[in-house]
Design an enzyme around this catalytic site. Structure first.
Site, PDB file in Angstrom:
ATOM      1  CE  LYS A   1       4.679  30.278  64.892  1.00 29.26           C
ATOM      2  NZ  LYS A   1       5.030  29.792  66.223  1.00 29.26           N
TER       3      LYS A   1
ATOM      4  CE1 TYR B   1     -16.558   6.858  49.718  1.00 30.27           C
ATOM      5  CE2 TYR B   1     -15.752   9.079  50.189  1.00 30.27           C
ATOM      6  CZ  TYR B   1     -15.788   7.957  49.374  1.00 30.27           C
ATOM      7  OH  TYR B   1     -15.070   7.936  48.210  1.00 30.27           O
TER       8      TYR B   1
END
Length: 358
Positions: A34, A255
């Site tokens: 999955k 940042y």
């Protein structure tokens, strides 16, 4: 020079399933693929394991249909079952097996008009309390499913552990005992163990094991790595150095100026970021590998780039490969730095990551 690339070794997948099958020699195997094969590629993983797995477990109907369209003919089990009665004709047409875990699914099967019965796995809640029929209703579900012409006989049974990756907790042994009690004397197949059960709970193996994360060489236990179980990582996550810059003592990088260098050094800029699935929350000091050595993440992860402290004497050059996780840098270790699990890192890769199979 490549940006974010996941190199998938199919031989590692084959090795890992062999290890798991050796640990559960009397059980058949549903290979859980999955979430796009846990980030490794749904169809490619299925093809790589087709000669070793008796069948495949998926979460969503769309995954199963995609596998059939890709030529996979082995049995496929919907681990969450179908979501709507409208799905049942597709299950019949695609020859899919399904879990049944709630009254709505049972009633949909009873009302359906199918030409061929479906192979059903009654999912029992033995203690995880997520999906599954509560113990006091199991007998009624068995009776009704056995009476339903849309259900192939014999009926099969499954459950799921809640704490199998924490062997010190008693709940796993309690779940095994309850599952045995509720399915005693029933003629169908039984399945309880996923990765943790397959690796460390031999009494839970029953007729089928359902390994997931361990197939990809990743440990289901937070404090251990796949190699502790003899597994090999199937994925090496790589990118390239796109710039080497000088940074002076006291300068900040990235940042928010989160990271400040305490020396003159060289900063490498790597073409990977949270837009590729690399975790934005990765802290300073999270290791990456370049030219055979570990260096630390230095500065906040950007959408497309990360910055690393190469050191003042570094000779690394633009174009050099950078490894974010792989054989010599386990994804489990990166997950511990980030505060998550290896499952999340490999399944979070985005569509712009190039998957290359070797």
């Amino acid at each position: 020079m490549k940006a974010a690339t996941a190199i998938i070794k199919t031989a590692a997948l084959n090795h890992n399933i062999d290890i798991i099958r050796a640990m559960a020699p009397n059980s058949r195997t549903w290979a859980a693929i999955k979430a796009n094969g846990y980030g490794h590629g749904l169809l490619a993983v299925a093809k790589a394991l087709s000669s070793q797995a008796e069948g495949f477990g998926v979460a969503r109907l769309e995954e199963a249909v995609s596998l059939r369209a890709g030529g996979i003919v082995k049995p496929i089990l919907l681990l969450e079952g179908f979501y709507s009665s409208a799905d049942l004709p597709t299950l019949e047409a695609q020859n899919l097996q399904t879990a049944v875990h709630c009254i709505e699914q049972l009633e949909a099967l009873e009302k359906a008009n199918l030409e061929h019965p479906l192979h059903v796995w009654l999912k029992i809640d033995t203690g995880m309390h997520r999906l599954g029929v509560r113990p006091e209703y199991v007998a009624e579900f068995i009776e009704r499913l056995n009476a339903c012409p849309n259900v192939a006989k014999p009926l099969n049974f499954m459950s799921h552990f809640g704490c199998a990756d924490e062997p010190e907790k008693p709940v796993t042994e309690q779940q095994i005992a309850l599952f045995e009690e509720l399915t005693a004397g029933q003629p169908g197949y039984r399945s309880l163990a996923a990765s943790s059960g397959s690796l460390i709970w031999p009494t839970s193996h029953f007729d089928y094991v359902r390994p997931g994360i361990s197939l990809y060489g990743i440990s289901p236990m937070v404090e251990r790595c796949g190699k502790d179980f003899g597994l090999k990582p199937a994925m090496t996550m790589t990118s390239s150095l796109i710039a080497v810059r000088e940074a002076k003592k006291g300068e900040t990088v990235g940042y928010g100026g989160r990271w400040m260098t305490d020396r003159d050094t060289k900063i490498g800029v790597v073409a990977i970021g949270y837009g590729d699935g690399y975790p934005r929350v990765a802290p300073d000091g999270t290791p990456v590998m370049i030219n055979g050595r570990r260096v630390p993440l230095s500065g906040r992860v950007s959408m497309d780039m990360i910055t690393i402290d190469l050191g003042p004497d570094a000779t690394d050059r633009v174009g050099d490969e950078v490894i974010l996780w792989g054989e010599d840098l386990p994804v489990e270790e990166i997950a511990r730095h980030v505060g998550t699990i290896g499952y999340e890192l490999v399944t979070n890769l985005t569509s712009r990551v190039d998957l290359i199979y070797t």
